[in-house]
Write an enzyme that holds these catalytic residues in place. Structure first.
Site, PDB file in Angstrom:
ATOM      1  N   HIS A  61      18.644 -13.747   6.786  1.00  0.00           N
ATOM      2  CA  HIS A  61      17.654 -12.787   6.294  1.00  0.00           C
ATOM      3  C   HIS A  61      16.300 -13.438   6.048  1.00  0.00           C
ATOM      4  O   HIS A  61      15.253 -12.859   6.318  1.00  0.00           O
ATOM      5  CB  HIS A  61      18.130 -12.164   4.977  1.00  0.00           C
ATOM      6  N   GLN A  88      23.865 -14.057   5.313  1.00  0.00           N
ATOM      7  CA  GLN A  88      22.771 -13.854   4.370  1.00  0.00           C
ATOM      8  C   GLN A  88      21.634 -14.836   4.600  1.00  0.00           C
ATOM      9  O   GLN A  88      20.462 -14.503   4.404  1.00  0.00           O
ATOM     10  CB  GLN A  88      23.285 -13.964   2.939  1.00  0.00           C
ATOM     11  N   GLU A 132      24.225 -12.023  -5.915  1.00  0.00           N
ATOM     12  CA  GLU A 132      24.122 -10.672  -5.362  1.00  0.00           C
ATOM     13  C   GLU A 132      25.443 -10.275  -4.700  1.00  0.00           C
ATOM     14  O   GLU A 132      25.997  -9.221  -4.981  1.00  0.00           O
ATOM     15  CB  GLU A 132      22.986 -10.622  -4.345  1.00  0.00           C
ATOM     16  N   HIS A 133      25.936 -11.114  -3.806  1.00  0.00           N
ATOM     17  CA  HIS A 133      27.207 -10.883  -3.115  1.00  0.00           C
ATOM     18  C   HIS A 133      28.178 -12.011  -3.456  1.00  0.00           C
ATOM     19  O   HIS A 133      27.825 -13.184  -3.346  1.00  0.00           O
ATOM     20  CB  HIS A 133      27.023 -10.865  -1.593  1.00  0.00           C
ATOM     21  N   GLN A 184       0.824  -1.212   0.000  1.00  0.00           N
ATOM     22  CA  GLN A 184       0.000   0.000   0.000  1.00  0.00           C
ATOM     23  C   GLN A 184       0.861   1.265   0.000  1.00  0.00           C
ATOM     24  O   GLN A 184       0.469   2.293  -0.568  1.00  0.00           O
ATOM     25  CB  GLN A 184      -0.969   0.007   1.181  1.00  0.00           C
ATOM     26  N   ASP A 216      27.367  -4.416   3.812  1.00  0.00           N
ATOM     27  CA  ASP A 216      25.984  -4.147   4.198  1.00  0.00           C
ATOM     28  C   ASP A 216      25.856  -2.872   5.012  1.00  0.00           C
ATOM     29  O   ASP A 216      24.807  -2.228   5.005  1.00  0.00           O
ATOM     30  CB  ASP A 216      25.435  -5.319   5.022  1.00  0.00           C
ATOM     31  N   HIS A 276       8.052  12.042 -42.242  1.00  0.00           N
ATOM     32  CA  HIS A 276       9.434  12.190 -41.801  1.00  0.00           C
ATOM     33  C   HIS A 276      10.292  12.696 -42.961  1.00  0.00           C
ATOM     34  O   HIS A 276      11.092  13.621 -42.821  1.00  0.00           O
ATOM     35  CB  HIS A 276       9.993  10.840 -41.327  1.00  0.00           C
ATOM     36  N   SER A 312      17.941 -12.527  -0.389  1.00  0.00           N
ATOM     37  CA  SER A 312      19.376 -12.265  -0.345  1.00  0.00           C
ATOM     38  C   SER A 312      20.183 -13.470  -0.817  1.00  0.00           C
ATOM     39  O   SER A 312      19.755 -14.623  -0.691  1.00  0.00           O
ATOM     40  CB  SER A 312      19.806 -11.908   1.080  1.00  0.00           C
ATOM     41  N   ASN A 360       9.447  -6.802   1.334  1.00  0.00           N
ATOM     42  CA  ASN A 360       9.136  -8.225   1.231  1.00  0.00           C
ATOM     43  C   ASN A 360       8.595  -8.552  -0.166  1.00  0.00           C
ATOM     44  O   ASN A 360       8.617  -7.723  -1.081  1.00  0.00           O
ATOM     45  CB  ASN A 360       8.150  -8.637   2.329  1.00  0.00           C
ATOM     46  N   GLU A 420      11.172   3.239 -44.789  1.00  0.00           N
ATOM     47  CA  GLU A 420      10.278   2.802 -43.715  1.00  0.00           C
ATOM     48  C   GLU A 420       8.839   3.233 -43.962  1.00  0.00           C
ATOM     49  O   GLU A 420       7.982   3.091 -43.075  1.00  0.00           O
ATOM     50  CB  GLU A 420      10.777   3.356 -42.371  1.00  0.00           C
TER      51      GLU A 420
END
Length: 299
Positions: free
Chosen positions: A125, A122, A190-191, A54, A224, A283, A100, A77, A278
């Site tokens: 998480h 990680q 990611e890492h 929201q 981090d 044009h 992660s 999340n 074209e």
């Protein structure tokens, strides 16, 4: 997290964004004082105590109290990630972040307790987090497994770590560090920790990683919090085509053209050929009006 406030707001502030709006959930109705302090230090203009999908909708479309923004960045999340995907186009976003990930390449010369804890860092998480070790040393792989079993019972988030390692974790013995690098490049984590001697030797073998941490003393946790450049990183193999969040994500470019009379004459004829090819005759006409005008003046 306070660290996420810093990582998201500071690049925007450095880029010169005039109005930085932060949304943050307040479980139990009590604002997190560290989050508010980080927002103040990082140059946040306004803060609203709302979170979840929201909050993303409010920022994208605006409400009576929350202004619509141009770009939404930051973690959340699965519902937040889905909401960001839904509103993309109405607003810009940084990325669709998944759980992660950490991948450690180790030559067997780092303390196995360190590597086990790096994997935990990680895994704690999320039960869906991914923690992988690649090593050419089979004995070291066993030592890390033993360390995981030894240290896990003492971890406050042991249930999450255990579920993550069981379902998404792996220890893989490779033929060499070079092979480990090739595997890592396919995973595009990611890492990526290169916990090896002379890590610079292997850097050029890696083309796809959100962030790289070189050497036994460069643990991912430092990135981090305080070693930079940012902990908002591409996940789920999106490091193949995207980059960490940075100042450039809050900047954009505008093309500016100025064509001389001679330029209009030469380029107009090129544009005419392409436009007619074209079947875009307006044009062609737009360009050729200038060409014909210059031709008539020459006569």
């Amino acid at each position: 997290y306070p660290s996420s406030v810093l990582m998201n707001a500071m690049p925007a502030h450095v880029a010169g964004v005039k109005n930085i709006v932060m949304v943050v959930p307040t479980p139990g109705g009590t604002p997190n004082q560290l989050v508010l302090a980080a927002a103040c230090l990082a140059g946040v203009s306004t803060c609203f105590t709302i979170g979840g999908a929201q909050a993303v909708a409010a920022l994208a479309y605006g409400t009576k109290t929350i202004p619509a923004v141009d770009k939404i960045v930051g973690p959340g999340n699965a519902y937040v990630a889905a909401a960001k995907r839904y509103v993309f186009g109405t607003v810009g976003i940084d990325m669709i972040a998944g759980p992660s990930e950490i991948l450690v390449i180790c030559d067997g010369k780092t303390n196995p307790d360190w590597i086990a804890m790096d994997l935990f860092s990680q895994a704690e998480h999320d039960e869906l987090a991914q923690a992988i070790l690649l090593t050419p040393d089979a004995e070291f792989a066993e030592a890390v497994k033993t360390s995981i079993e030894k240290q896990l019972p003492d971890m406050p988030r042991k249930d999450i770590i255990a579920a993550s390692l069981k379902n998404r974790g792996a220890i893989i013995v490779t033929e060499s560090v070079e092979e480990a690098c090739r595997i890592a490049d396919k995973i595009a984590p990611e890492h990526l920790e290169l916990s090896v001697e002379d890590p610079e030797k292997y850097v050029d073998l890696i083309h796809h990683a959100g962030a790289m941490f070189l050497g036994a003393y460069t643990c991912e946790a430092l990135g981090d919090y305080c070693a930079g450049p940012n902990h908002v990183l591409p996940t789920s193999r999106t490091a193949r085509y995207s980059s960490p969040l940075g100042v450039w994500d809050f900047q954009k470019r505008t093309s500016i053209l100025k064509v001389s009379k001679q330029g209009a004459y030469e380029l107009g004829k090129i544009a005419d050929v392409l436009a007619r090819g074209e079947f875009l005759y307006a044009h062609s006409g737009s360009a050729m009006y200038r060409v014909k005008d210059l031709d008539s003046k020459d006569k």
